[in-house]
Design a protein around this motif. Structure first.
Motif, PDB file in Angstrom:
ATOM      1  N   LEU A 165       0.826  -1.209   0.000  1.00 37.52           N
ATOM      2  CA  LEU A 165       0.000   0.000   0.000  1.00 37.52           C
ATOM      3  C   LEU A 165       0.860   1.258   0.000  1.00 37.52           C
ATOM      4  N   GLU A 166       1.981   1.204   0.716  1.00 38.70           N
ATOM      5  CA  GLU A 166       2.876   2.366   0.780  1.00 38.70           C
ATOM      6  C   GLU A 166       3.549   2.618  -0.566  1.00 38.70           C
ATOM      7  N   GLY A 167       3.619   1.580  -1.414  1.00 36.58           N
ATOM      8  CA  GLY A 167       4.242   1.740  -2.725  1.00 36.58           C
ATOM      9  C   GLY A 167       5.729   1.991  -2.650  1.00 36.58           C
ATOM     10  N   LEU A 168       6.392   1.405  -1.645  1.00 33.40           N
ATOM     11  CA  LEU A 168       7.829   1.621  -1.521  1.00 33.40           C
ATOM     12  C   LEU A 168       8.548   1.063  -2.745  1.00 33.40           C
ATOM     13  N   PRO A 169       9.380   1.865  -3.412  1.00 40.07           N
ATOM     14  CA  PRO A 169       9.959   1.461  -4.693  1.00 40.07           C
ATOM     15  C   PRO A 169      10.855   0.237  -4.607  1.00 40.07           C
ATOM     16  N   GLN A 180     -10.580 -10.066  -4.112  1.00 35.32           N
ATOM     17  CA  GLN A 180     -11.731  -9.639  -3.329  1.00 35.32           C
ATOM     18  C   GLN A 180     -12.010  -8.155  -3.500  1.00 35.32           C
ATOM     19  N   LEU A 181     -10.940  -7.373  -3.634  1.00 37.34           N
ATOM     20  CA  LEU A 181     -11.079  -5.925  -3.750  1.00 37.34           C
ATOM     21  C   LEU A 181     -11.355  -5.472  -5.174  1.00 37.34           C
ATOM     22  N   GLY A 182     -11.208  -6.358  -6.142  1.00 36.99           N
ATOM     23  CA  GLY A 182     -11.438  -5.999  -7.533  1.00 36.99           C
ATOM     24  C   GLY A 182     -10.281  -5.240  -8.153  1.00 36.99           C
ATOM     25  N   CYS A 183      -9.076  -5.397  -7.604  1.00 38.46           N
ATOM     26  CA  CYS A 183      -7.887  -4.741  -8.151  1.00 38.46           C
ATOM     27  C   CYS A 183      -7.149  -5.710  -9.073  1.00 38.46           C
ATOM     28  N   ASP A 184      -6.901  -5.289 -10.295  1.00 35.31           N
ATOM     29  CA  ASP A 184      -6.175  -6.131 -11.239  1.00 35.31           C
ATOM     30  C   ASP A 184      -4.751  -6.355 -10.761  1.00 35.31           C
ATOM     31  N   VAL A 185      -4.338  -7.609 -10.754  1.00 34.69           N
ATOM     32  CA  VAL A 185      -2.980  -7.943 -10.355  1.00 34.69           C
ATOM     33  C   VAL A 185      -2.003  -7.339 -11.357  1.00 34.69           C
ATOM     34  N   PRO A 186      -0.974  -6.627 -10.900  1.00 34.31           N
ATOM     35  CA  PRO A 186      -0.067  -5.950 -11.828  1.00 34.31           C
ATOM     36  C   PRO A 186       0.751  -6.937 -12.655  1.00 34.31           C
ATOM     37  N   CYS A 194      -4.858   1.581  -6.361  1.00 39.03           N
ATOM     38  CA  CYS A 194      -6.119   0.837  -6.416  1.00 39.03           C
ATOM     39  C   CYS A 194      -6.402   0.164  -5.093  1.00 39.03           C
ATOM     40  N   MET A 195      -5.369  -0.437  -4.484  1.00 39.69           N
ATOM     41  CA  MET A 195      -5.532  -1.130  -3.217  1.00 39.69           C
ATOM     42  C   MET A 195      -5.958  -0.169  -2.099  1.00 39.69           C
ATOM     43  N   VAL A 196      -5.307   0.975  -2.028  1.00 41.60           N
ATOM     44  CA  VAL A 196      -5.636   1.960  -0.997  1.00 41.60           C
ATOM     45  C   VAL A 196      -7.081   2.421  -1.141  1.00 41.60           C
ATOM     46  N   SER A 197      -7.485   2.711  -2.369  1.00 43.31           N
ATOM     47  CA  SER A 197      -8.846   3.175  -2.620  1.00 43.31           C
ATOM     48  C   SER A 197      -9.876   2.098  -2.302  1.00 43.31           C
ATOM     49  N   ALA A 198      -9.595   0.864  -2.722  1.00 46.86           N
ATOM     50  CA  ALA A 198     -10.562  -0.220  -2.531  1.00 46.86           C
ATOM     51  C   ALA A 198     -10.667  -0.633  -1.066  1.00 46.86           C
ATOM     52  N   LEU A 199      -9.564  -0.611  -0.340  1.00 43.65           N
ATOM     53  CA  LEU A 199      -9.592  -0.967   1.073  1.00 43.65           C
ATOM     54  C   LEU A 199     -10.379   0.052   1.887  1.00 43.65           C
TER      55      LEU A 199
END
Length: 302
Positions: free
Chosen positions: A106-110, A128-134, A162-167
């Motif tokens: 979620l933090e998106g650490l590079p 479950q969250l409807g986020c497409d796997v990258p 997407c994960m942050v928004s969906a969670l």
């Protein structure tokens, strides 16, 4: 699908160092088995009357691999936000390595590849969250057309967003408040364990985001093999599934494998495969292990 069934072992003697009248309930790795989690939670809540203080500790790994990670996460959040609704005075959630990997994603650490989390069961949560796997542009499939896809860091960033928004804010805030450990009397509660070769306080103060096998959310072998890894403390932990085939019945009651062994009590029932979520109750001079058992899950993501 039949409801989970609760089995409790006979009490075991243990000098816990917690005050008389205090009761500590602990729940180990859930891994998306929300029905078994709620069943065990209800069982412990029913025992709250009659004690001066009731504390509930969640050992982490609520999410990943199982069928309902979001349900397990939301159940935990509800009881943390309102412990009195189930008779508890306080609920303390700890960080497991799966919450750690999710939060780092979620933090998106590079420097962190989200596939580390996805390959460890996170793909179930993303679905479950409807986020497409990258897409992994460094995989064999992606390497043939690197010029036609965005840079990997851009793909990962979109997935994190997407994960942050969906969670949603409530779940993200919960992940941010997870603790490394709790100590009560002679009992130390931590997800994976401690390093017997390191000073305990320094080890437990390691930053939450360190994803390696020498961290309090990940450690296994050196901790599990040591006869007394925490120098006089009893470490109550999860992370490494206890391997057993069936529950043993004796004239004294149910015998469960999650018993004191070498200064450690392991409450990981391998829930994502076995359907068993393990927990325990601790009083001043004894403890009792309880397991909620549901149907085993034959299909799972490792």
């Amino acid at each position: 699908m039949s409801a989970p069934v609760v089995h409790s072992a006979r009490p075991g003697k243990l000098s816990t160092g917690i005050p008389a009248g205090t009761r500590i309930c602990v729940i180990g790795d859930v891994h998306g088995r929300s029905a078994e989690f709620r069943c065990l939670l209800d069982h412990f809540a029913a025992g709250c009357p009659g004690h001066d203080r009731n504390l509930l500790i969640l050992l982490g790994d609520l999410v990943d691999r199982g069928r309902d990670s979001l349900g397990a996460l939301d159940t935990a959040i509800d009881v943390v936000d309102d412990p009195g609704s189930r008779g508890f005075d306080q609920v303390v959630p700890l960080m497991g390595n799966h919450e750690q990997m999710m939060r780092v994603t979620l933090e998106g650490l590079p420097e962190f590849d989200p596939w580390i989390w996805l390959d460890n069961g996170g793909v179930k949560v993303a679905e479950q969250l409807g986020c497409d796997v990258p897409q992994d542009v460094f995989s064999r499939q992606g390497a043939w057309r690197l010029d036609s896809v965005p840079p990997q860091d851009q793909i990962n960033r979109r997935f994190s967003e997407c994960m942050v928004s969906a969670l949603g804010e409530r779940r993200v805030r919960f992940l941010e408040q997870l603790r490394s450990h709790v100590r009560q009397g002679r009992l130390l509660f931590v997800h994976a364990g401690v390093d017997p070769d390191e000073e305990i306080e320094a080890f437990l103060a390691l930053p939450w985001y360190m994803v390696n096998n020498y961290h309090w959310a990940w450690i296994r072998h050196s901790f599990l093999r040591h006869p007394e890894p925490a120098r006089g403390l009893v470490v109550v932990h999860g992370h490494t599934p206890v391997r057993f085939d069936s529950l043993s019945e004796t004239t004294d009651g149910i015998v469960l494998p999650h018993l004191l062994n070498g200064g450690k009590i392991n409450l990981d029932g391998g829930s994502f495969v076995s359907g068993r979520v393990a927990g325990a109750e601790f009083l001043a001079t004894e403890y009792r292990v309880t397991v909620a058992v549901g149907a085993p899950d034959r299909l799972w993501y490792y």
